[in-house]
Design an enzyme around this catalytic site. Structure first.
Site, PDB file in Angstrom:
ATOM      1  CE  LYS A  36      47.317  -8.543 -16.926  1.00 49.49           C
ATOM      2  NZ  LYS A  36      47.129  -9.905 -16.449  1.00 49.49           N
ATOM      3  CB  THR A  37      51.142 -11.355 -12.965  1.00 50.10           C
ATOM      4  OG1 THR A  37      50.506 -11.386 -14.243  1.00 50.10           O
ATOM      5  CG2 THR A  37      51.138 -12.747 -12.370  1.00 50.10           C
ATOM      6  CG  ASP A 221      44.759 -11.389 -14.648  1.00 50.03           C
ATOM      7  OD1 ASP A 221      44.754 -10.171 -14.881  1.00 50.03           O
ATOM      8  OD2 ASP A 221      45.730 -12.130 -14.915  1.00 50.03           O
ATOM      9  CD  GLU A 222      44.561 -10.492 -19.199  1.00 44.61           C
ATOM     10  OE1 GLU A 222      44.076  -9.464 -19.705  1.00 44.61           O
ATOM     11  OE2 GLU A 222      45.765 -10.776 -19.284  1.00 44.61           O
ATOM     12  CD  GLN A 252      47.004  -5.263 -22.653  1.00 42.29           C
ATOM     13  OE1 GLN A 252      47.480  -6.345 -22.999  1.00 42.29           O
ATOM     14  NE2 GLN A 252      47.371  -4.672 -21.526  1.00 42.29           N
ATOM     15  NE  ARG A 602      51.215  -7.985 -25.791  1.00 43.20           N
ATOM     16  CZ  ARG A 602      50.889  -7.706 -24.530  1.00 43.20           C
ATOM     17  NH1 ARG A 602      51.124  -8.575 -23.582  1.00 43.20           N
ATOM     18  NH2 ARG A 602      50.339  -6.561 -24.199  1.00 43.20           N
TER      19      ARG A 602
END
Length: 752
Positions: A36-37, A221-222, A252, A602
């Site tokens: 996504k980044t 973002d997020e 998340q 992770r």
């Protein structure tokens, strides 16, 4: 600078679609590790390089300072000069807006930002002044005030909306007085950064319009972690053009406890009619086995957008599970595993992480890692800027920046000691508040009080001292201002006794100097003191994650967005993950399951799931029951698993709580059960001496080495004792436990 076609060539087909869809409302549901980044940075680059958008017109809001810096650096490499583009956290963005416009709300632009300690002290003082029990109400009131501000509610509005809440009258009284104290002190707390920005936009639409006209393309973002006030600010900024691009993953969303609304991402297309939705489901981070486990667990949630992660990565190694007899054996297993992997791979300590639901579990890991000489750092605990000596020094800088700051005043006036007693300060405070003044400015009217002449003189001298510091700071940089404060006040004299504690405090103050020097180096000699204080208040210890070659020991909340080669998810017991207080409501349980999902995703190469049969919790040792999330993972961990129906005892979890799995559902785990097995003990008691092996190299039997026993199968050496001629090793065998075995006689051999 890179060519835009080359940039797009690095994306998969599903990633390209949202990058090139530049107009209107767009939601990208981006699964863990789906890039996504890269999508965000490439879209911004596409706007500038392909669409000709001025960087000045682009806003990118990230979740952490670390993420903001990484995005800026990526964009600079791609685009070159990013000009006046804002890439920052939403709190940092709000500070910039407020510094320029907060005078419209009656504040000075040099306002102080209260950290949690400042907030606690202010609220405790107010509660005591209202003759209420601070020990009973402080935490409750603090939480309710935070909720109110996150929901954009004034004291009056909160009281009306939550009239049935216990202690609502007391909450209202404290909240109302707290707002007066903040205004009088020209200070804001962390929640105010958002709430006051929202208030500014509502009360002064011209300001909101000016920023909406400037930021023609908004990126967030997020997005799953935004709360009500954050989304309200974003909506207001996009009102002129509707170009809002949000990226997030509902699976998340783990910050509901502090006001995050998962509904923001689940209902985005209801709020923005006609919004385009894209899903990124290809994972570039983890092995197939790890993703299979993650998908298996999160599928049990109902409040989510349907998605399933997949990857072209290899299958990877088997996910390992472990049960210790207690928390120390659980931690010892992690330590031995790390040592073993370090010995036979190219992994570094920074490639390892231990995640837990609550900080309290870190002690056993700290103890065992120290014993095994494993370097580590605990995150999510006591931050550098929260240390007493650092806050003492910063109180002077805060007072120089904003003399109205009462909390800074009370701290600075007491360190070093000036012979000004608590009684004097109490009378000064009561007089100041009664007159509607800051404590600092009330000193000019001491003649109207009953404070003694000697105390008046000391207070007047302190005020003159701060005024000298203010004048000095106007003509120099922050470093020299700090040096002047330390030297003039004799601040360092209190550490003359060279104890270990004082040596540590001196080192911390030197590190503070170093941080200021770095700030001036990055922002110039004329960098404002207010900006440095902003950076301190908005900093996080998680900004330093992955910076040193140490094992990360952290709460799951602290590591979202990061990744490691090897991950241990510890404390997989009921009451811990999920925590007991969150096991009754479906929405709370689903957030706990999302925490488990975040922890698992992770990991890149290896994943260990660990728990303990007993723990010291809440003042006593308790027998533990494995987490229900491990039961949900059984179809992946144990393909031959068949569900059994049993019940937990009511005494453990209360009536109505059903158990539908047993300890046998964890067959692949190792179980510490120290000491000899009964069969081994009987063998040792026989008169016949066991047969001695020949050609044994005792030096090869070391902690972390894997062995294979004729009867017990494969295990790992966790301790070595005795002399080379009579060496005894403790071995943890899968499904068996710990066995103490003689290297000379036991039927085992080294396998790795």
């Amino acid at each position: 600078m890179e060519n835009i076609d080359d940039l797009l060539g690095k994306l998969n087909n599903e990633q390209i679609k949202p990058v090139t869809d530049t107009e209107g409302a767009v939601l990208v549901v981006a699964g863990a590790g789906s890039g996504k980044t890269r999508v965000l940075t490439t879209r911004i680059a596409y706007l500038v390089m392909e669409k000709g958008v001025n960087p000045y017109e682009i806003l990118a809001i990230t979740f952490t300072n670390k993420a903001a810096e990484e995005m800026k650096n990526r964009l600079k490499k791609i685009i070159g000069d990013i000009g006046d583009m804002w890439v920052c956290t939403i709190h940092s963005m709000c500070v910039r807006i407020l510094r320029r416009n907060i005078d419209r709300l009656g504040y000075d632009s040099n306002f102080t930002i209260y950290d949690e300690t400042d907030k606690d002290k202010a609220l405790k003082r107010i509660i005591e002044d209202l003759d209420l029990p601070a020990d009973k109400l402080l935490k409750t009131v603090k939480n309710h005030i935070s909720i109110a501000k996150n929901e954009c509610l004034s004291p009056e509005e909160y009281k009306a909306a939550y009239s049935d809440v216990r202690f609502i009258e007391e909450i209202y009284a404290v909240y109302s007085e707290y707002e007066k104290v903040l205004a009088r002190s020209n200070s804001l707390d962390f929640d105010d950064l958002l709430y006051k920005t929202y208030t500014l936009f509502v009360n002064f639409p011209d300001i909101a319009d000016s920023y909406s006209q400037r930021f023609k393309y908004i990126h967030i973002d997020e997005f799953q972690d935004t709360n009500k006030v954050q989304f309200a600010i974003a909506q207001r900024l996009s009102i002129k053009h509707g170009n809002i691009f949000v990226v997030g993953d509902d699976d998340q969303s783990i910050y509901g406890w502090r006001g995050a609304k998962i509904e923001n991402i689940l209902n985005f297309d209801d709020i923005y009619r006609g919004a385009k939705i894209y899903k990124l489901e290809q994972n570039y981070r983890s092995s197939k086995k790890i993703l299979e486990l993650a998908n298996c667990i999160i599928a049990n949630n109902t409040e989510r957008r349907d998605k399933k992660l997949w990857t072209d990565n290899p299958d990877g190694v088997k996910i390992e599970t472990f049960v210790g007899t207690d928390e120390n054996s659980e931690a010892a297993f992690a330590a031995a595993s790390i040592k073993n992997l370090m010995a036979r791979t190219n992994l570094r300590y920074k490639d390892f992480a231990v995640f837990m639901r609550v900080n309290a579990l870190s002690r056993a890991f700290e103890q065992e890692f120290t014993k095994y000489a494993i370097p580590y750092k605990v995150f999510g605990g006591f931050r550098f800027f929260e240390r007493k000596e650092i806050k003492d020094v910063l109180s002077y800088l805060k007072l120089v920046n904003n003399p109205f700051d009462d909390e800074a005043f009370f701290r600075a006036v007491s360190v070093p000691k000036r012979g000004i007693g608590d009684k004097t300060l109490l009378e000064l405070k009561e007089f100041a508040y009664g007159a509607g003044l800051s404590v600092f400015h009330a000193i000019d009217r001491l003649a109207e009080t009953t404070i003694s002449p000697s105390a008046r003189k000391k207070l007047a001298n302190f005020k003159s001292l701060i005024e000298e510091f203010i004048e000095f700071s106007n003509n120099t940089n922050i470093i020299k201002t700090l040096d002047n404060i330390l030297e003039t006040t004799g601040f360092m004299d209190q550490f003359e006794d060279k104890s270990e504690e004082n040596t540590s405090r001196i080192m911390n103050i030197n590190e503070l100097k170093n941080s200021i020097e770095q700030f001036v180096k990055e922002n110039g000699e004329t960098a404002p003191l207010a900006e440095f204080l902003n950076s301190v208040t908005l900093s996080s210890d998680t900004d330093e994650l992955n910076s040193d070659d140490v094992v990360t020991v952290a709460t799951i909340h602290a590591v979202k967005g990061l990744e490691y080669e090897v991950v241990f998810v510890a404390g997989l017991d009921e009451k811990i993950l999920p925590v007991m207080r969150n096991s009754s409501l479906d929405e709370d349980l689903e957030e706990e399951r999302r925490l488990m999902y975040v922890a698992v995703t992770r990991a890149r190469q290896r994943l260990y799931l660990t728990r303990a049969m007993s723990r010291y919790l809440y003042g006593s040792r308790e027998n533990m029951v494995q987490s229900r999330f491990l039961k949900e993972a059984q179809p992946v961990l144990n393909p031959n698993y068949t569900e059994r129906k049993n019940e937990y005892t009511n005494s453990l979890y209360g009536s109505g709580y059903k158990r539908d799995y047993t300890e046998d559902d964890f067959p692949s785990s190792s179980s510490f059960s120290g000491g000899y097995s009964s069969s081994y003990a009987k063998t040792m008691l026989k008169s016949e001496k066991p047969k001695e092996k020949t050609g044994v190299n005792s030096s090869s039997y070391k902690v972390g080495v894997k062995v294979k026993h004729v009867k017990f199968g494969e295990g790992m050496i966790i301790s070595v004792k005795g002399v080379p001629d009579n060496l005894v090793v403790d071995v943890a065998f899968k499904g068996i436990g710990i066995k103490s075995l003689s290297v000379k006689y036991a039927p085992m051999e080294i396998v790795g």
